[in-house]
Write an enzyme that holds these catalytic residues in place. Structure first.
Site, PDB file in Angstrom:
ATOM      1  N   ASN A 168      91.002  -0.973  54.560  1.00 43.66           N
ATOM      2  CA  ASN A 168      91.435  -0.978  55.764  1.00 43.66           C
ATOM      3  C   ASN A 168      90.274  -0.530  56.956  1.00 43.66           C
ATOM      4  O   ASN A 168      89.281   0.274  56.685  1.00 43.66           O
ATOM      5  CB  ASN A 168      92.697  -0.040  56.089  1.00 43.66           C
ATOM      6  CG  ASN A 168      92.500   1.382  55.682  1.00 43.66           C
ATOM      7  OD1 ASN A 168      91.586   1.732  54.679  1.00 43.66           O
ATOM      8  ND2 ASN A 168      93.042   2.300  56.230  1.00 43.66           N
ATOM      9  N   ILE A 169      90.403  -1.089  58.001  1.00 39.24           N
ATOM     10  CA  ILE A 169      89.417  -1.069  59.048  1.00 39.24           C
ATOM     11  C   ILE A 169      90.103  -0.555  60.306  1.00 39.24           C
ATOM     12  O   ILE A 169      90.732  -1.333  61.107  1.00 39.24           O
ATOM     13  CB  ILE A 169      88.484  -2.176  59.543  1.00 39.24           C
ATOM     14  CG1 ILE A 169      87.828  -2.605  58.017  1.00 39.24           C
ATOM     15  CG2 ILE A 169      87.400  -1.938  60.356  1.00 39.24           C
ATOM     16  CD1 ILE A 169      87.220  -4.023  57.990  1.00 39.24           C
ATOM     17  N   GLU A 170      89.960   0.639  60.772  1.00 38.59           N
ATOM     18  CA  GLU A 170      90.688   1.299  61.884  1.00 38.59           C
ATOM     19  C   GLU A 170      89.893   1.021  63.157  1.00 38.59           C
ATOM     20  O   GLU A 170      88.633   0.817  63.073  1.00 38.59           O
ATOM     21  CB  GLU A 170      91.296   2.674  61.787  1.00 38.59           C
ATOM     22  CG  GLU A 170      92.141   2.703  60.684  1.00 38.59           C
ATOM     23  CD  GLU A 170      92.911   3.991  60.424  1.00 38.59           C
ATOM     24  OE1 GLU A 170      92.052   5.309  60.765  1.00 38.59           O
ATOM     25  OE2 GLU A 170      93.824   3.970  59.734  1.00 38.59           O
TER      26      GLU A 170
ATOM     27  N   GLU B 285      94.735  -5.391  52.984  1.00 38.53           N
ATOM     28  CA  GLU B 285      95.340  -6.680  52.105  1.00 38.53           C
ATOM     29  C   GLU B 285      94.757  -7.865  52.987  1.00 38.53           C
ATOM     30  O   GLU B 285      94.146  -8.831  52.532  1.00 38.53           O
ATOM     31  CB  GLU B 285      96.568  -6.743  52.064  1.00 38.53           C
ATOM     32  CG  GLU B 285      97.298  -5.516  51.056  1.00 38.53           C
ATOM     33  CD  GLU B 285      97.621  -4.176  52.155  1.00 38.53           C
ATOM     34  OE1 GLU B 285      96.794  -3.686  52.586  1.00 38.53           O
ATOM     35  OE2 GLU B 285      98.586  -3.525  51.791  1.00 38.53           O
TER      36      GLU B 285
ATOM     37  N   CYS C 191     101.353  -7.860  56.393  1.00 37.91           N
ATOM     38  CA  CYS C 191     100.542  -8.227  55.264  1.00 37.91           C
ATOM     39  C   CYS C 191     101.333  -9.034  54.377  1.00 37.91           C
ATOM     40  O   CYS C 191     100.704 -10.217  53.892  1.00 37.91           O
ATOM     41  CB  CYS C 191      99.788  -6.987  54.709  1.00 37.91           C
ATOM     42  SG  CYS C 191      98.501  -6.124  55.509  1.00 37.91           S
TER      43      CYS C 191
HETATM   44  N1  THU Z   1      97.384   0.276  55.459  1.00 34.20           N
HETATM   45  C1  THU Z   1      96.957  -0.703  54.630  1.00 34.20           C
HETATM   46  O1  THU Z   1      95.432  -1.021  54.629  1.00 34.20           O
HETATM   47  N2  THU Z   1      97.427  -1.251  53.808  1.00 34.20           N
HETATM   48  C2  THU Z   1      98.635  -0.868  53.466  1.00 34.20           C
HETATM   49  O2  THU Z   1      99.462  -1.536  52.611  1.00 34.20           O
HETATM   50  C3  THU Z   1      99.599   0.149  54.466  1.00 34.20           C
HETATM   51  C4  THU Z   1      98.487   0.534  55.396  1.00 34.20           C
HETATM   52  C5  THU Z   1      96.443   0.935  56.492  1.00 34.20           C
HETATM   53  C6  THU Z   1      96.581   0.672  57.717  1.00 34.20           C
HETATM   54  C7  THU Z   1      95.986   2.171  58.375  1.00 34.20           C
HETATM   55  O3  THU Z   1      94.658   1.920  58.630  1.00 34.20           O
HETATM   56  C8  THU Z   1      96.383   3.077  57.506  1.00 34.20           C
HETATM   57  O4  THU Z   1      96.625   2.415  56.256  1.00 34.20           O
HETATM   58  C9  THU Z   1      97.521   4.069  57.746  1.00 34.20           C
HETATM   59  O5  THU Z   1      98.717   3.162  58.048  1.00 34.20           O
END
Ligand code: THU
Length: 132
Positions: free
Chosen positions: A43-45, A56, A93
């Site tokens: 994940n990349i915020e 994903e 996703c």
């Molecule tokens: N997130 C994912 O990358 N995949 C998931 O299946 C659920 C949530 C991430 C999004 C956000 O960066 C962090 O987790 C918290 O929601």
């Protein structure tokens, strides 16, 4: 097909690269193609929140952008620092998976470790899928 533990291990490694300074929740994904090739994602915020991307979709978009669309399964791990839970993919996703994968065949591996995991079919997680 590679060992499930090996695919989960790739997801654990990908999680190390998560950029999650806002939620602190780090996710790793490892997407296996039909020939066994693996594309990983994290994940990349973003400070503006909405532009954030889940692990994903990072993995799927990496693969599609490299010309792949034949996916067998995806392994996921996630959690805050020092913890590991098995994250269920978000609805966005799941819809992206549905674009490229046969929902009754594609497997989503929700892992807490290389030994502790559940395997779900995409059709179980997203029984009603939008399509045109
Ligand atoms: N997130 C994912 O990358 N995949 C998931 O299946 C659920 C949530 C991430 C999004 C956000 O960066 C962090 O987790 C918290 O929601």
């Amino acid at each position: 097909m590679r060992e499930t533990a090996e695919l989960i291990e790739r997801a654990i490694e990908a999680r190390e690269r998560a950029y999650a300074p806002y939620s602190g929740f780090m996710v790793g994904a490892a997407l296996e193609c039909s020939d066994g090739e693996v594309y990983t994602g994290c994940n990349i915020e973003n400070a503006a929140y909405s532009p954030s991307n889940c692990a994903e979709r990072t993995a799927i978009f990496k693969a599609v952008s490299e010309g792949r669309k034949d996916f067998r399964r995806i392994a996921l791990v996630g959690g805050k620092k020092g913890e590991m839970v098995a994250p269920a993919p978000c609805g966005m996703c799941l819809q992206v998976m549905a674009e490229f994968c046969r929902a009754d065949e594609f497997e989503v591996i929700l892992a807490r470790s290389t030994e502790e995991y559940e395997v779900k079919k995409l059709a179980e997680l997203l029984p009603f899928r939008f399509s045109l």
